[in-house]
Design a protein around this motif. Structure first.
Motif, PDB file in Angstrom:
ATOM      1  N   VAL A  43       0.840  -1.191   0.000  1.00 59.24           N
ATOM      2  CA  VAL A  43       0.000   0.000   0.000  1.00 59.24           C
ATOM      3  C   VAL A  43       0.882   1.250   0.000  1.00 59.24           C
ATOM      4  O   VAL A  43       1.848   1.343   0.763  1.00 59.24           O
ATOM      5  N   LEU A  44       0.526   2.200  -0.850  1.00 58.58           N
ATOM      6  CA  LEU A  44       1.184   3.500  -0.889  1.00 58.58           C
ATOM      7  C   LEU A  44       0.141   4.557  -0.558  1.00 58.58           C
ATOM      8  O   LEU A  44      -0.889   4.654  -1.234  1.00 58.58           O
ATOM      9  N   VAL A  45       0.403   5.347   0.481  1.00 56.31           N
ATOM     10  CA  VAL A  45      -0.503   6.428   0.868  1.00 56.31           C
ATOM     11  C   VAL A  45       0.224   7.753   0.663  1.00 56.31           C
ATOM     12  O   VAL A  45       1.273   8.000   1.256  1.00 56.31           O
ATOM     13  N   ILE A  46      -0.347   8.596  -0.181  1.00 56.11           N
ATOM     14  CA  ILE A  46       0.219   9.910  -0.484  1.00 56.11           C
ATOM     15  C   ILE A  46      -0.566  10.954   0.306  1.00 56.11           C
ATOM     16  O   ILE A  46      -1.789  10.921   0.346  1.00 56.11           O
ATOM     17  N   GLY A  47       0.149  11.882   0.941  1.00 55.60           N
ATOM     18  CA  GLY A  47      -0.526  12.838   1.805  1.00 55.60           C
ATOM     19  C   GLY A  47      -1.007  12.194   3.090  1.00 55.60           C
ATOM     20  O   GLY A  47      -2.029  12.590   3.651  1.00 55.60           O
ATOM     21  N   GLY A  48      -0.243  11.219   3.575  1.00 58.09           N
ATOM     22  CA  GLY A  48      -0.681  10.419   4.713  1.00 58.09           C
ATOM     23  C   GLY A  48      -0.509  11.065   6.066  1.00 58.09           C
ATOM     24  O   GLY A  48      -0.956  10.508   7.072  1.00 58.09           O
ATOM     25  N   ALA A  49       0.118  12.240   6.142  1.00 59.82           N
ATOM     26  CA  ALA A  49       0.326  12.892   7.438  1.00 59.82           C
ATOM     27  C   ALA A  49      -0.839  13.794   7.841  1.00 59.82           C
ATOM     28  O   ALA A  49      -0.908  14.232   8.981  1.00 59.82           O
ATOM     29  N   GLY A  50      -1.738  14.075   6.921  1.00 60.35           N
ATOM     30  CA  GLY A  50      -2.883  14.925   7.228  1.00 60.35           C
ATOM     31  C   GLY A  50      -3.944  14.185   8.015  1.00 60.35           C
ATOM     32  O   GLY A  50      -3.838  12.982   8.284  1.00 60.35           O
ATOM     33  N   THR A  51      -4.999  14.901   8.373  1.00 57.49           N
ATOM     34  CA  THR A  51      -6.042  14.307   9.205  1.00 57.49           C
ATOM     35  C   THR A  51      -6.708  13.118   8.535  1.00 57.49           C
ATOM     36  O   THR A  51      -6.835  12.036   9.126  1.00 57.49           O
ATOM     37  N   ILE A  52      -7.134  13.275   7.285  1.00 55.38           N
ATOM     38  CA  ILE A  52      -7.844  12.192   6.606  1.00 55.38           C
ATOM     39  C   ILE A  52      -6.875  11.067   6.237  1.00 55.38           C
ATOM     40  O   ILE A  52      -7.172   9.884   6.428  1.00 55.38           O
ATOM     41  N   GLY A  53      -5.701  11.429   5.715  1.00 58.26           N
ATOM     42  CA  GLY A  53      -4.722  10.412   5.332  1.00 58.26           C
ATOM     43  C   GLY A  53      -4.294   9.563   6.509  1.00 58.26           C
ATOM     44  O   GLY A  53      -4.211   8.325   6.411  1.00 58.26           O
TER      45      GLY A  53
END
Length: 406
Positions: A43-53
């Motif tokens: 799994v690759l999560v981009i923008g993962g440090a934000g609330t939704i990510g």
């Protein structure tokens, strides 16, 4: 005074009005299929440090992915994400877990994707999400670059890999948009849907995430910690989901949807839409304060400067919204969109969203790039270009922006 304050419980009782997650019935019904789609996957999560990510990642780690790579330009946010995940019980963090402070539009990211891929699940949460980002041509150019151009580049890269699921978060403001942020997200939807025949793509429009990074309610907490006055509109209502619900919604949409699906939460216009002013008053009441309603920003600032240990009322400047692009209500779909309201208990799915051809999409991207090569481009020119491709975009322009307010 705030020692026993539980923000998550406040969100449940005073914002969403739900003690249990909205998505609980669907998570229970589809638990087996979710496990099948996630367990053992990269799994690759981009923008993962934000609330939704980050909420998506916590929902994902209820299952057992084989690899998890997280990319975000917010290095401090990534650091806190890793600390939080490592400090939380019940999460199935894979041995191969890495967090990278990288811009997903950069050459370094492309090298990462090429070298470390393929990833079966790719979820993109990197976005400009604030209406305030449309103050001038510079901020608008950055927003469209992030929300549209980079998403297009990412999909081109993923077209060469065997991705099983690609998800890109949208917004309720993409339905009949009145601000450039919403229009950029609507255009982003059209970008990813143009790839629906080549890559399994889904997206989701959903409500405000209560106390998310940069939100007005979180601003209440920040201002209170600094003994600063609050400013709050009286005429703006929003649907709210909790951070936990935002991650769960995106998880379901990212792996259970059919290519081209647009998900949204089933929320009630009467019972589930809350004014920001109501949240402000309930928050102060929960802390034992009364509201000191002020007639101006200056009055509120002066009263905040005079607060002391004997104070019992907190200064709040209540006002009517008058900034560009501010929609007084929310909607998740338009009258021309076909809805599936049966498959999921608490989620609806838009099924007939129009899909542009790759040639049409390339022409749009070319027009955007051409416009922004001119250093003297005006905001009105950008709006005109967006209207050309989004006929239902009815921009609300007042000449004022949120950066001019407290």
């Amino acid at each position: 005074m705030l020692k026993n304050f539980n923000l998550n419980q406040f969100i449940k009782t005073s914002v969403t009005g739900r003690e249990e997650s909205l998505l609980k019935p669907d998570l229970e019904q589809y638990a087996g299929e979710l496990g099948t789609q996630i367990d053992g996957k990269s799994v690759l999560v981009i923008g993962g440090a934000g609330t939704i990510g980050s909420s998506y990642i916590r929902a994902l780690l209820q299952y057992c992915p084989k690899r998890l790579y997280v990319v975000d330009i917010n290095e401090n946010g990534l650091t806190e994400l890793v600390r939080d995940l490592r400090s939380t019980t019940g999460l199935n963090i894979p041995n191969d877990f890495k967090a990278y402070p990288i811009d997903f539009g950069s050459a370094v990211f492309e090298r990462l994707l090429t070298t470390e891929g393929p990833f079966e699940i790719v979820a993109n949460f990197a976005a400009h999400k604030h209406v305030r980002s449309e103050k001038d041509s510079y901020s608008i150019a950055a927003m469209i670059d992030n929300n549209v151009i980079k998403a297009h580049r990412l999909l081109n890269l993923l077209s060469a890999t065997p991705v099983e699921h690609f998800f890109c978060v949208s917004t309720d403001k993409a339905a009949n948009p009145v601000n450039i942020m919403g229009a950029s997200k609507k255009l982003m939807e059209e970008v990813i849907l143009a790839y629906a025949s080549r890559i399994p793509v889904t997206t989701a429009r959903f409500a405000n995430v209560a106390f998310s990074n940069g939100s007005l309610p979180l601003g209440f907490l920040e201002r209170f910690a600094r003994q600063q006055a609050w400013a709050c509109p009286t005429d703006v209502k929003r649907f709210f989901v909790s951070p936990e619900e935002s991650g769960q919604l995106c998880l379901i949409a990212s792996v259970l949807g059919k290519s081209g699906d647009i998900f949204y939460p089933k929320l009630d216009m009467v019972n589930d839409m809350k004014p920001f002013s109501d949240i402000a008053c309930k928050l102060l009441a929960a802390w034992g304060w009364q509201v000191d309603a002020c007639a101006s920003e200056e009055e509120a600032r002066q009263k905040a400067a005079q607060l002391n240990d004997a104070s019992t009322a907190y200064p709040v400047y209540f006002f009517s919204s008058d900034t560009s692009g501010e929609k007084p209500y929310e909607e998740f779909y338009t009258e021309n969109e076909a809805l599936d309201t049966q498959t999921f208990a608490k989620l609806g799915v838009i099924k007939n969203a129009p899909k542009r051809t790759p040639e049409e999409l390339d022409a749009i991207i070319k027009d955007i790039n051409t416009l922004f090569t001119h250093g003297d481009v005006e905001k009105a020119q950008i709006v005109s270009l967006l209207v050309r491709y989004l006929p239902n975009f009815e921009h609300i322009e007042t000449g004022k922006n949120l950066d001019q307010k407290m």
